[in-house]
Design an enzyme around this catalytic site. Structure first.
Site, PDB file in Angstrom:
ATOM      1  N   GLY A 127       0.791  -1.224   0.000  1.00 13.43           N
ATOM      2  CA  GLY A 127       0.000   0.000   0.000  1.00 13.43           C
ATOM      3  C   GLY A 127       0.821   1.271   0.000  1.00 13.43           C
ATOM      4  O   GLY A 127       0.421   2.288  -0.572  1.00 13.43           O
ATOM      5  N   SER A 155      -7.309  -9.003  -2.190  1.00 17.80           N
ATOM      6  CA  SER A 155      -7.592  -8.025  -1.131  1.00 17.80           C
ATOM      7  C   SER A 155      -6.548  -6.913  -1.073  1.00 17.80           C
ATOM      8  O   SER A 155      -6.667  -5.995  -0.278  1.00 17.80           O
ATOM      9  CB  SER A 155      -7.660  -8.724   0.227  1.00 17.80           C
ATOM     10  OG  SER A 155      -6.394  -9.261   0.553  1.00 17.80           O
ATOM     11  N   ASN A 156      -5.510  -6.989  -1.907  1.00 20.97           N
ATOM     12  CA  ASN A 156      -4.514  -5.915  -1.974  1.00 20.97           C
ATOM     13  C   ASN A 156      -4.956  -4.789  -2.909  1.00 20.97           C
ATOM     14  O   ASN A 156      -4.473  -3.665  -2.819  1.00 20.97           O
ATOM     15  CB  ASN A 156      -3.177  -6.426  -2.540  1.00 20.97           C
ATOM     16  CG  ASN A 156      -2.557  -7.543  -1.718  1.00 20.97           C
ATOM     17  OD1 ASN A 156      -1.893  -8.406  -2.262  1.00 20.97           O
ATOM     18  ND2 ASN A 156      -2.769  -7.532  -0.416  1.00 20.97           N
ATOM     19  N   CYS A 282      -2.959  -4.385   8.838  1.00 20.40           N
ATOM     20  CA  CYS A 282      -4.056  -3.891   8.006  1.00 20.40           C
ATOM     21  C   CYS A 282      -5.098  -4.978   7.791  1.00 20.40           C
ATOM     22  O   CYS A 282      -6.283  -4.701   7.656  1.00 20.40           O
ATOM     23  CB  CYS A 282      -3.526  -3.420   6.651  1.00 20.40           C
ATOM     24  SG  CYS A 282      -2.520  -1.936   6.764  1.00 20.40           S
ATOM     25  N   CYS A 481     -16.008 -16.563  15.551  1.00 12.46           N
ATOM     26  CA  CYS A 481     -15.478 -15.256  15.157  1.00 12.46           C
ATOM     27  C   CYS A 481     -14.820 -15.426  13.795  1.00 12.46           C
ATOM     28  O   CYS A 481     -15.056 -16.411  13.118  1.00 12.46           O
ATOM     29  CB  CYS A 481     -14.494 -14.723  16.196  1.00 12.46           C
ATOM     30  SG  CYS A 481     -13.015 -15.734  16.354  1.00 12.46           S
TER      31      CYS A 481
END
Ligand SMILES: [Zn+2]
EC number: 2.7.7.80
Lengths: 528, 146
Positions: A127, A155-156, A282, A481
């Site tokens: 990022g 997802s990047n 992140c 979860c």
């Protein structure tokens, strides 16, 4: 755009790419052909043989072939050695490409030449590294080194702007090379396709003028800073998480350890690493694309400032303006103002890396005796429950769909309670039918001691979620979860709160969480 | 009496500490009032403030405590840190934990300590610096994402 026009546009793109490919092939053929001819000539030039002694040649009919090629060679060598003096310091296309920054006094011709002669190492092509590399390549930095051991994931893509959908699965370094090369083919790109390690850090950094820390762990931040101090390189360091970012230019000016006129290093500012359990990635905490983008762009900006100010001669360095005083720039997307600058200390007199008493040496770094991972601490996977308190997703699927493996009973919608402990924003993305959301932040904020105490005084003041679960004392509770960590801590907490009625009610968690559920049971369950 | 005087200061929490300390409040700042003297009659300093924050302000978030902390062992009574002691990422045993920066009136506290040391010609311990009325004291935690 209507689907038909998408199809049309794709057809056009394919046609244009095919044309480009044909063009490249013919260029390649041409280049190969001329290389072959060149080799042939070289062979003629150097060929000597007793069978055809050139001195025995009859000159009546002209010069012998070998002499001719020698003459040619000499002539061409003269040309090679003394190219006609260049009229302009930059190529014609460079004036055009960089014209908009060339006309700025901050850059000018000298600045552009410095950028062209500079080499910058970008550690981490994610990022931060993607926008930083894009702007540095665009600005005409001569050499860019790229360090990353990861491959591109879907997802990047919302923030790592050099990568693309079609390059998911490619190494980040290769993907970035493709993008940067099409942005500016004049930049030399040096791939370092593995994760930065202490053993290789010094040899990797050595050949560069400036380093950008675009990584995402405390251990790599200390390693990069130490290496920069040891090699005398200025470091532009940035980080981002959720809506916030931070930026520092360290070791600026880059002076040897012990020289107090040098800029502070990462260890001066943060001598001790953060407790490992407080470090959030992140992937876990989330990140807004433009937030990390802003920070990466600022790194490129600081790099350009450092490089164009860099001085070639000692005389020049006297007249050069001193670098900005050390500071920490804090970006906060949802604050007003969004940017703040904090004045930082000078070099720390007892810094382990950059002071006269430094214990960080090249040998210690490259031999691996400085264990950065250990220094920063490692978090262990949560292992809070016994096997009987956990259920596999396969067995839980049976509870939902088949016969209950514990009771042999037919499934029924309300045979049990399924508690999902992800935060609400994640729960709202996707959840298992019939589950109740009790975010872990609420669970962990509930004090067992207080609850027990208030239990004696007729549950007054008890948190709603606890009293709600108390109202169905017979139903087993399953906790889930995202990955199966918070769910374990929640089960523990529920038992501390006495929700298991002294062991009469089963409470346990789903091993591996919703990730395992998706991998094993329901492929359609969203991955995020 | 002079000892009864109070000072007003502003506390700020940045980089995610706001959620830890202030919970779900939208603000990342809070104004607090402190007695200007400690019980023993000394001017209040940063050390005193850290204790005050620890005892009174920190949201007790269990996420930051047990299990993941290698010093914690539920089977070893010697390693069962009291909740408060293991609790916070910000303050431990009265000291600021690694990875955090204390910012006083827009400058790193070490920076202020250095300036003060130069001015006075003596060594200055950062957390013994006194607090004045109107000071803005902020805590910044390092981010590591990229
Ligand atoms: Zn240092």
């Amino acid at each position: 755009m209507a689907p038909t026009s998408i199809i049309e546009s794709l057809r056009q793109q394919i046609a244009s790419c095919e044309a480009q490919l044909r063009d490249l092939r013919s260029q390649l053929a041409e280049a190969e052909h001329s290389q072959k001819e060149q080799r042939e000539q070289d062979r003629l030039r150097h060929a000597t043989g007793p069978s055809s002694d050139p001195l025995g040649h009859d000159m009546t009919y002209g010069i012998h072939d070998d002499f001719r090629s020698e003459v040619f060679a000499v002539l061409s060598q003269v040309e090679d050695e003394r190219p006609p003096p260049r009229r302009w310091p930059l190529d014609r296309h460079e004036y055009r490409r960089y014209g908009r920054q060339l006309i700025m006094p901050e850059i000018g011709l000298q600045g552009q030449l410095r950028l062209k002669n500079a080499s910058v190492l970008i550690v981490g092509v994610g990022g931060l590294g993607c926008p930083a590399a894009a702007y540095l390549a665009g600005a005409g930095v001569g050499t860019l080194g790229l360090v990353d051991g990861d491959t591109v994931e879907e997802s990047n893509l919302h923030r790592q702007i050099l990568h693309s959908t079609g390059r998911v699965g490619m190494t980040k370094v290769d993907s970035a090379r493709v993008a940067l090369n099409s942005l500016n083919p004049n930049v030399r790109l040096v791939p370092h396709s593995s994760r930065l390690a202490p053993e290789t850090a010094i040899s990797t950094f050595q050949q560069y003028d400036l380093v950008l820390d675009c990584t995402d762990t405390p251990a790599s931040r200390y390693l990069i800073s130490d290496t920069c101090v040891l090699l005398g390189k200025t470091l532009v360091s940035a980080s981002a998480l959720r809506t916030d970012g931070q930026l520092m230019v360290l070791n600026n000016p880059p002076r040897p350890p012990g020289d107090t006129s040098g800029g502070p290093c990462y260890r001066c500012v943060f001598p001790k690493p953060p407790p490992p359990e407080s470090v959030v990635s992140c992937g876990d905490g989330g990140i807004l694309g433009p937030v990390v983008g802003v920070m990466g762009v600022l790194q490129a900006l600081e790099a350009i400032k450092v490089l164009t100010r860099a001085t070639q001669s000692p005389a020049e360095s006297l007249s050069a303006p001193p670098p900005d005083p050390p500071s920490l720039l804090i970006f906060s997307a949802y604050s007003n103002p969004m940017f703040r600058s904090i004045r930082l200390r000078a070099r720390k007199p007892k810094c382990a890396a950059c002071s006269a008493q430094a214990s960080v040496t090249s040998e210690a770094v490259s031999s691996g005796s400085l264990d950065y991972v250990q220094f920063c601490g490692a978090t262990n996977p949560v292992d809070a429950l016994s096997p009987s308190e956990r259920i596999s997703v396969e067995n839980y699927a049976k509870v939902r769909l088949d016969v209950n493996p514990f009771t042999g009973m037919e499934p029924s919608k309300d045979s049990h309670i399924l508690v999902d402990t992800r935060e609400k924003v994640q729960y709202d993305l996707c959840s298992l039918e019939g589950s109740v959301n009790i975010p872990f932040s609420i669970v962990s904020g509930t004090s067992a001691a207080r609850a027990r105490w208030s239990d004696n005084s007729q549950t007054s003041g008890e948190q709603d979620w606890v009293s709600e679960l108390r109202r169905h004392p017979d139903k087993p509770i399953f906790v889930v979860c995202r990955l199966g960590n918070d769910s374990q801590l929640t089960v523990k907490k529920m038992k501390e709160l006495g929700l298991d009625n002294g062991g009469q009610r089963w409470i346990g968690d789903l091993k591996g969480g919703l990730r395992a559920w998706r991998d094993v049971i329901d492929k359609d369950f969203p991955e995020y | 009496m002079e000892g009864d005087q109070t000072i007003n200061i502003t506390l700020g929490f940045l980089g995610g500490l706001d959620k830890l300390v202030l919970g779900d409040l939208d603000e990342n700042q809070m104004a607090i009032r402190l007695s200007s003297r400690t019980e023993t009659g000394k001017n209040v300093n940063l050390k005193y403030l850290f204790k005050h924050i620890y005892d009174n302000l920190l949201v007790k978030s269990e996420r930051l405590v047990p299990k993941r902390d290698p010093r914690y062992d539920e089977n070893d009574p010697g390693k069962q840190l009291p909740f408060e002691e293991a609790a916070s990422v910000l303050i431990e045993n009265g000291k600021i934990r690694g990875g955090n920066l204390v910012v006083i009136n827009e400058a790193d506290w070490e920076c202020i300590a250095d300036d003060l040391a130069e001015e006075l010609g003596v060594e200055v311990v950062a957390d013994e610096m006194e607090i004045s009325d109107g000071d803005k004291i902020e805590f910044v935690t390092t981010l590591h994402g990229g």
